[in-house]
Design an enzyme around this catalytic site. Structure first.
Site, PDB file in Angstrom:
ATOM      1  N   HIS A 201       0.833  -1.206   0.000  1.00 54.45           N
ATOM      2  CA  HIS A 201       0.000   0.000   0.000  1.00 54.45           C
ATOM      3  C   HIS A 201       0.874   1.266   0.000  1.00 54.45           C
ATOM      4  CE1 HIS A 201      -2.681   2.913   2.469  1.00 54.45           C
ATOM      5  NE2 HIS A 201      -3.016   3.006   1.193  1.00 54.45           N
TER       6      HIS A 201
HETATM    7 CA    CA Z   1       0.364  -0.380  -4.283  1.00 47.59          CA
END
Ligand code: CA
Ligand code: TV7
Ligand code: ZN
Length: 406
Positions: A201
């Site tokens: 992320h």
């Molecule tokens: Ca990513």
């Protein structure tokens, strides 16, 4: 003859400095700057430098890095080395940043989440300052080419370090070159779309712009617990429901596409093109930053996806078709020979070239890196075979459809 040609109708600039290659995070640390050497060898071996303007990157200045980062943190990064670390930790304004120790911590953490312990995510290593300010300088140089209208697509494979926070290193990232770049782009462009195909992320970039409606962040990543243990995949954030800071003007300007392990090309294409396509339609960006972390490839040492270099490249082509000013950055990628394959292929796509699948081994230094290993044999797009570690596909098509509709 491979027949590399200049792209028609647009310009591409390539930003690099070979001094980043000699760095070692530590013996067993997964981040290997040597993957950048392999990438350079493939790019030059295929002759792609004929299709671009190449720029030798210069180091970023401390003042430039302070545009996002804490001034104490910037001073620390500029001075730190394995030799100076202990004495710098004694300086009161740095010491106040030492995190409290938890009883089950395996490594000793110093100020700003940095450490000289061998098992640390963000170790202090020889030449570290040089490395950090250089990859940042390369990204800022690439950004400058875009904002001054001297290029249409700018590339820096040594950048894309998306986890760094304002006053904290995190997940192999120390300076957030992406945030610094977007801040520069905002001086010229009304709206910037950030897209992140690294398997992790893009938390640092999302956090930096969580109150900023002129920046939309969109990350695709592995999310959720590992199969056996209950530990979350790093960094543990980026839920579908996470859409920017609630109650601020930044709400709804963050998008997250959490994905389970083992996703294949068809599923990734479906997610990427539907969600990215709609984000571009709705947000109408004036420029795009694409972080191309190669740890989303099948066979990556840390990643858990099964996508091919072909599909990874399709993401770049899809974004390029928007015709918007584009900054292409690297990021993660822990199976070095595959990182080099993907980023060389994507350099070709940016310049409208199609490369023959056979790597010109006679023109590439260290051809051994591309031959004979688990998947390789001199191919740019090695097919998955019985030696590729495969992660069971935990993604059900209905889950993916649900995310696209949302
Ligand atoms: Ca990513
Ligand atoms: C952008 N995964 C960065 C991705 C950062 C991932 C992590 C390691 C790791 C670190 C090592 C090492 C490792 C085999 C893998 C919770 C912990 C567990 C340290 C061992 N081997 C990017 C960061 C992630 C360091 N961190 O997005 C030295 O794996 O999961 C964690 C955190 C605490 C620290 N320990 C790991 O791709 C560039 N680290 C071997 C030696
Ligand atoms: Zn990653």
């Amino acid at each position: 003859e491979i027949g590399i040609t200049k792209p028609k109708g647009h310009k591409v600039s390539f930003h690099y400095n070979s001094r980043v290659e000699d760095m070692h995070f530590g013996k067993t640390h997964p981040m290997k700057p040597w993957r950048l050497t392999l990438t350079k060898h493939l790019v030059l071996g295929y002759g792609l430098h004929y299709a671009m303007d190449t720029h030798e990157a210069v180091s970023a200045g401390k003042d430039q890095v302070r545009a996002f980062h804490d001034p104490d943190y910037v001073d620390f990064l500029a001075q730190v080395s394995p030799q100076t670390f202990a004495s710098l930790c004694e300086v009161p304004r740095f010491a106040q940043h030492i995190p409290p120790k938890h009883e089950n911590d395996t490594v000793d953490l110093g100020p700003f989440n940095l450490s000289t312990s061998p098992g640390a995510d963000c170790p202090v290593f020889d030449g570290m300052s040089t490395y950090l300010f250089l990859y940042t300088g390369a990204t800022l140089g690439a950004t400058q080419q875009l904002t001054s209208n001297q290029t249409d697509i700018a590339i820096n494979w040594s950048g894309g370090l998306h986890h760094a926070h304002r006053a904290e290193a995190s997940g192999f990232c120390y300076i957030n070159d992406i945030v610094l770049s977007i801040l520069d782009l905002l001086r010229v462009y009304p709206r910037v779309l950030y897209i992140d195909i690294d398997v992790h992320h893009g938390d640092g970039v999302e956090e930096a712009f969580q109150r900023q409606p002129r920046v939309m962040t969109l990350s695709y990543h592995r999310y959720g617990p590992y199969d056996e243990t209950q530990h979350k995949f790093f960094p543990g954030t980026g839920d579908l429901a996470d859409v920017g800071l609630k109650g601020t003007v930044g709400e709804h300007f963050a998008l997250n596409v959490p994905i389970a392990s083992g996703i294949n090309d068809g599923q990734y294409k479906y997610l990427f093109e539907n969600v990215t396509g709609r984000a571009i339609e709705a947000f109408k960006p004036s420029a795009i930053v694409l972080q191309c972390g190669a740890d989303s490839l099948g066979g990556d040492r840390l990643g858990q996806f099964n996508i091919s270099t072909t599909q990874h490249g399709e993401c770049v082509s899809f974004v390029k078709r928007s015709g918007l000013p584009l900054l292409i950055l690297g990021g993660g990628g822990y199976t070095a020979r595959n990182v080099a394959r993907a980023w060389c292929h994507e350099t070709a796509l940016a310049t409208d070239n199609t490369l023959p699948d056979s790597i010109p081994l006679d023109l590439v230094p260290r051809p051994e890196a591309f031959q004979g290993r688990a998947h390789g044999d001199g191919k740019l797009h090695p097919p998955f075979n019985k030696n590729t570690p495969v992660h069971n596909n935990q993604n059900k098509d209905v889950d993916l459809e649900y995310m696209v509709k949302k």
